[in-house]
Structure formats: C-alpha cells, structure tokens
Design a protein around this motif. Structure first.
Motif, short mmCIF file in Angstrom:
data_model
loop_
_atom_site.label_atom_id
_atom_site.label_comp_id
_atom_site.label_asym_id
_atom_site.label_seq_id
_atom_site.Cartn_x
_atom_site.Cartn_y
_atom_site.Cartn_z
N ASP A 1 0.84 -1.21 0.00
CA ASP A 1 0.00 0.00 0.00
C ASP A 1 0.87 1.26 0.00
OD1 ASP A 1 -2.05 -1.82 0.18
OD2 ASP A 1 -2.57 -1.36 2.27
N ALA A 2 1.92 1.24 0.83
CA ALA A 2 2.81 2.40 0.91
C ALA A 2 3.52 2.64 -0.42
CB ALA A 2 3.82 2.21 2.03
N LEU A 3 3.95 1.57 -1.07
CA LEU A 3 4.62 1.69 -2.37
C LEU A 3 3.67 2.27 -3.40
CD1 LEU A 3 7.19 1.06 -4.01
CD2 LEU A 3 6.27 -1.24 -4.40
N THR A 4 2.43 1.80 -3.40
CA THR A 4 1.43 2.30 -4.35
C THR A 4 1.09 3.76 -4.05
OG1 THR A 4 0.54 0.05 -4.48
CG2 THR A 4 -0.83 1.84 -5.32
N ALA A 5 0.96 4.10 -2.76
CA ALA A 5 0.69 5.50 -2.39
C ALA A 5 1.85 6.40 -2.79
CB ALA A 5 0.43 5.60 -0.90
N GLY A 6 3.07 5.87 -2.73
CA GLY A 6 4.23 6.65 -3.19
C GLY A 6 4.13 6.97 -4.67
N ALA A 7 3.71 6.00 -5.47
CA ALA A 7 3.51 6.25 -6.90
C ALA A 7 2.39 7.26 -7.12
CB ALA A 7 3.20 4.94 -7.62
N PHE A 8 1.35 7.20 -6.29
CA PHE A 8 0.26 8.18 -6.36
C PHE A 8 0.80 9.60 -6.15
CE2 PHE A 8 -2.48 10.86 -3.72
CZ PHE A 8 -3.54 11.07 -4.58
N ARG A 9 1.65 9.79 -5.15
CA ARG A 9 2.20 11.12 -4.88
C ARG A 9 3.08 11.61 -6.03
NH1 ARG A 9 3.07 8.45 0.14
NH2 ARG A 9 1.76 9.25 1.85
N CYS A 10 3.85 10.71 -6.61
CA CYS A 10 4.80 11.11 -7.65
C CYS A 10 4.12 11.43 -8.98
CB CYS A 10 5.83 9.99 -7.87
SG CYS A 10 7.00 9.78 -6.52
N GLY A 11 3.14 10.64 -9.35
CA GLY A 11 2.51 10.86 -10.65
C GLY A 11 3.50 10.74 -11.78
N ASN A 12 3.41 11.64 -12.75
CA ASN A 12 4.30 11.56 -13.91
C ASN A 12 5.73 11.96 -13.59
OD1 ASN A 12 4.55 11.00 -16.76
ND2 ASN A 12 4.85 13.20 -17.07
N ASN A 13 5.97 12.44 -12.38
CA ASN A 13 7.33 12.76 -11.96
C ASN A 13 8.03 11.56 -11.34
OD1 ASN A 13 9.52 14.55 -11.60
ND2 ASN A 13 8.92 15.01 -9.50
N LEU A 14 7.41 10.39 -11.42
CA LEU A 14 7.97 9.18 -10.85
C LEU A 14 9.26 8.81 -11.56
CD1 LEU A 14 7.80 6.72 -8.96
CD2 LEU A 14 6.37 5.61 -10.70
N SER A 15 10.32 8.63 -10.78
CA SER A 15 11.63 8.28 -11.31
C SER A 15 11.87 6.79 -11.18
CB SER A 15 12.72 9.05 -10.55
OG SER A 15 14.01 8.53 -10.83
N ASN A 16 12.70 6.26 -12.04
CA ASN A 16 13.08 4.85 -11.95
C ASN A 16 14.28 4.65 -11.03
OD1 ASN A 16 12.62 2.14 -12.66
ND2 ASN A 16 14.27 2.19 -14.16
N ASN A 17 14.75 5.73 -10.41
CA ASN A 17 15.91 5.65 -9.54
C ASN A 17 15.52 5.86 -8.07
OD1 ASN A 17 17.72 5.37 -11.78
ND2 ASN A 17 17.45 7.55 -12.17
#
Length: 524
Positions: A508-524
């Motif tokens: 859940d925390a990992l998915t919520a992290g992706a929610f916060r990042c949106g299109n600014n999500l980095s692969n690093n």
C-alpha cells in the motif's frame, strides 16, 4: 648595420640585384614571415641566411627568429585560414579569379534542422526506498503512464512469476473477449436412456444455488435448483403420466474431465478453510457449506453435494417417487426436461473480483477454454487465456497460466504485462469497463476496504486494484489516479516463501508513493 656600413662586396651584390629588377621594371618583392618573397627570392637582409643556410642564420639570430615565429603564429591564429589565402603584394600578382554568373548560395548558418529534439523530462520523485522495504522481500514491479505508455518504474518487470489472485483480472478480460459480457452458463436436465431416469448436466456454473425461492446465496440473482426441479418434475410427469416418477438421477460433470479438478500446487487446507473446492463442472453455491457466507468450508466432492441437493429438490417439487437414487455418468442425448441459466458474464465478473472468488475464476477460465474449441483442462489454459487476450493487442508470449484463480504457484505473468493490460482496461473499450467497475477501491470496497491506512490513506479512493495472496506472494495490480492528474497503471509482486502479512501495508505504501509522484515518478 646600415647599408653604408655593409662591405663593398655585399653592397655591390644588392645594387646588382636591384638594378636587374629595375631594368625589368618590377617592384621590389615584399618579404613574408618566413623570409621568402612572393616571387621565390630571398628577402633583403637575409642573404646571409641564404648563403650560410637557414641553420646558420638561426644560430646567429635566435631571438629574432623566435620573435618572428611567435608573431606569425599569433597572426595565423587570430586571422584564421582567411589570411593564409591572401597573396602578398608583388609585381607578378596572380590574375583576379573569374566570378561565375550564377554564384553558389552559401548555406544560411541560421537554418534550423528539419526536426528539433524534444527536451527529455528529468523525473525526480523516487519510490525506491519504499520498494526496498524488508517486508516486501523480493519486489517485482512496473509502473506505466497509461496515457503515453512510458514505463516510469521497473524492477524485474519482465520476469514471469506467480501472480496470486491478480491473475483473475486476466481471466476476466479473457472471458469478456471469448464469451462476451452477455453470455450465460446453462445447466440442464435431460431424459435418461431408461425409464424414470433423468440426467443433471453441469456446464461450469458455480453459482447454481440450493437455497429455496426467496432466499439469496452469496451470489445474488443465482439460478435455483428448486426452479430446475419444478420444470423437470412437470415435464417428466407430462411425458410419462403412468410412470411412478423419477427414480434415478444421473450426474454428468464431464463438460471437462472431472478428474482434472485440482492443481498439484494448490494447498488442500484451503478446502476446510473455506476458500476453495475442486474445480468440477457441476457444483452448487461454489460448494460452500453455508451458501450465504463468502468464506465457508468446502468439500472434497462438489459433484456429490450438488447431486444430493438436486435429489432433495426433486422430491420437494412433487416427484411421485420422492428422492431418487443418485449415480454418475454422462448424457447420451434425450429430451431437455428443464434448464436454468446463470447471471451474465458481466455480472459473474462483478461477483468474482471484489472478494476474489476462486471458484468463479476457475469456472470462467475453463469455460473460456471450451468456447475456443479446447478441452477445458488445466493444461489448456495457457493457450486459452493468451489466445483470448491477444484480441487486446498485447504481447502474450511467455505467459504461463495453470489456473483461472491465480492460486497455482507455477503461474507466470510478468508485472509489466499486467500493467500493460490495465492500461488497456482503464480505457474502458471492448467491454473492459466491466472490470474497472468491479475492482476493489482503496479504503472503500472489496478486499481493499480496510487497507491504505496511515500515511497511505492519501491514496484512498484513487487506487482501483486487484489484490493477491499466497503463502509465498503478496500482490497488487491496477490503476492509480495520481495526485497530479496522471493515470498510472501498475503491478507489484512481493515474493518470498513464508512472506508475512506485513507485505500488505508495504505494498500500500509503495502504491501510495507512486500516487504522490505521478508523472514525476523516477526509476531511480
């Protein structure tokens, strides 16, 4: 020294040279930097260098040579190649070049290239620390920008590994493609080959209910054995008015091989725990002991439970012979005495996905196989499911599918494929909005109702996804409507033998992290 101080012999030589030039009417040649003149003679004052050699001159005038060389280098560097092409003044100057009547146009240094490379987005929002949570063990995952198809985050995304119940999404999509949303499963009864015999023919409807009219099982709207029995008794009596009634009930569960009902990697303790039963083509209420309970103990023999329930229903419907004896076999033709149909596939998907119903997953997968001309066996499911999924334009090569529920540990579906499948699903085309509408929503419904708490609550209502659980895997895959408005699709698998329930809040925390990042999500 001045000319007047030169030895007579040298003055004479110079005068002789000058006189010779004067007689030709030529102007004295101008010296260039290396001491030569335009016509190839030696510049005045450098005769000694000519007579004694350049080396001698250098030895006698080292500072002058050095200064001259530095000056020449400076001039060349400052002026570039242009000065090198300018001829020094001379009486023997070369003729002026002829100018073409149609001069060649020089390229405009300001001309832009045909295409201009777009600047690449530097993404700065990372979920890597969340992905490294020890609760997740080995993480396999992919996040995609659903609008552009760009992979934003990937860890082992191409690995074909166990999915747990996330696989039910692929089963649902395959069923919609192969069967269509309006397809209904028909359970029928035909006249047997001997007097007083009827045959109950199963076709994979796990929702068929033994509850009496007016009562609902966990599968609301399911067809009832009581309705089927009433049809059969009435038809049999009408066709055989002098018959003592139905004395023999034959159970036909051969729509697929009844011996092919249990995958070797399934855990037998799921039967008494109430999560699963053998996948037979004939059963009632998903083989639950309590038809009204989602989780209820199952049996080792769903066919026998269904047969006993229908024999009682025939007696309750007025069968003159009361409760018939029960045996197993297969129909060999005969008139149809009655039939009932399941809810449409669209409704069955709506009942399967929210609470991760294993038996509906198995039924839909096997029926999909049969509809494609295969035999409905577990061994046919890779071909059946991938064949149906190909209609969505996805690359299904490398997928390994052993069941329809995702409980088999040797299923192999890469996270990247699931993220790509969800990218198609979220568009809602080809009836796939049925899946989106049925999926659990973070913090609100289904198997996600009690999840996404604490800091992960920021994504409540914004994640629509399917959960999965095995003793060696916790999984989550679906759609994220990110904080910046970007639609992301994702699949995260946490895999390790003996993995704990702590993997759920970590996912859940990992998915919520992706929610916060949106299109600014980095692969690093």
């Amino acid at each position: 020294m001045s000319d007047s101080q030169q030895p007579p012999s040298r003055r004479a030589a110079r005068e002789s040279t000058s006189g010779a030039r004067a007689r030709r009417g030529a102007a004295p040649a101008a010296p260039v930097a290396d001491g030569t003149v335009a016509d190839g003679s030696v510049a005045a004052g450098d005769e000694a260098a000519s007579a004694g050699g350049i080396g001698g001159f250098v030895r006698r005038h080292p500072r002058a040579v050095l200064a001259t060389s530095l000056s020449a280098a400076f001039v060349l560097l400052a002026s570039g190649a242009l000065l090198a092409g300018i001829a020094v003044g001379s009486a023997d100057a070369s003729p002026a070049p002829v100018v073409s009547e149609t001069p060649t146009a020089e390229p405009d240094p300001r001309t832009l290239p045909a295409t201009i490379a777009q600047p690449s987005l530097v993404r700065t929002c990372s979920i890597l620390s969340l992905a490294r949570s020890p609760e997740l063990a080995t993480i396999y995952g992919t996040v995609i920008n659903a609008g552009t198809g760009e992979v934003l985050f990937d860890r082992r995304g191409d690995a074909a590994v166990r999915t747990a119940s996330v696989l039910k999404v692929a089963t649902a999509a395959a069923a919609l493609s192969a069967l269509g949303p309006d397809f209904r499963i028909t359970t029928k009864v035909v006249a047997g080959s001997t007097p007083g015999t009827v045959v109950l023919v199963g076709a994979g409807d796990a929702t068929l209910s033994r509850l009496p009219a007016g009562q609902e099982s966990i599968y609301r709207g399911a067809p009832k054995l009581s309705d089927l029995a009433a049809q059969v008794v009435a038809a049999h009596v009408a066709a055989n008015p002098d018959s003592p009634g139905i004395t023999q009930l034959v159970l036909d569960a051969t729509y697929w091989n009844p011996a092919d009902a249990w995958h070797p990697t399934w855990n037998r303790d799921r039967i008494p725990a109430g999560f699963q039963a053998p996948a037979t083509a004939l059963m009632v209420d998903g083989d639950r002991a309590d038809p009204r309970a989602q989780t209820s103990p199952r049996s080792d023999d769903p066919i026998a439970r269904a047969g006993a329930a229908f024999a009682q229903a025939l007696a309750a419907a007025g069968n003159p012979a009361g409760v018939p004896s029960v045996s197993r076999g297969s129909a060999v033709g005969g008139n149809v005495l009655g039939q009932v149909q399941s809810q449409p596939v669209s409704r069955l998907i709506g009942q399967m996905l929210p609470n991760s119903d294993n038996m509906l997953g198995e039924m839909l997968a096997r029926i999909t196989s049969k509809s494609l001309g295969l035999d409905g066996s577990g061994a046919s499911l890779t071909q059946a499911i991938t064949g149906a999924l190909n209609s969505y334009g996805l690359d299904t090569s490398g997928l390994v599918i052993k069941d329809g529920s995702g409980l088999a540990t040797d299923n192999g579906v890469p996270p990247r494929f699931m993220a790509q499948l969800f990218a198609v699903i979220q568009k809602g085309e080809q009836n796939l909005s049925i899946i989106t509408d049925a999926l659990p929503v973070a913090g609100q419904s289904g198997t996600l109702a009690g999840r996404f708490t604490g800091s992960s609550a920021v994504a409540r209502g914004q994640v629509t996804a399917k959960t999965g659980f095995l003793r060696s895997a916790h999984t989550l895959s679906g759609i994220i409507r990110a904080a910046d408005g970007t639609v992301l699709t994702f699949a995260f698998y946490a895999i390790r033998d003996g993995i704990t329930d702590g993997a759920r809040p970590a996912l859940d925390a990992l998915t919520a992290g992706a929610f916060r990042c949106g299109n600014n999500l980095s692969n690093n």
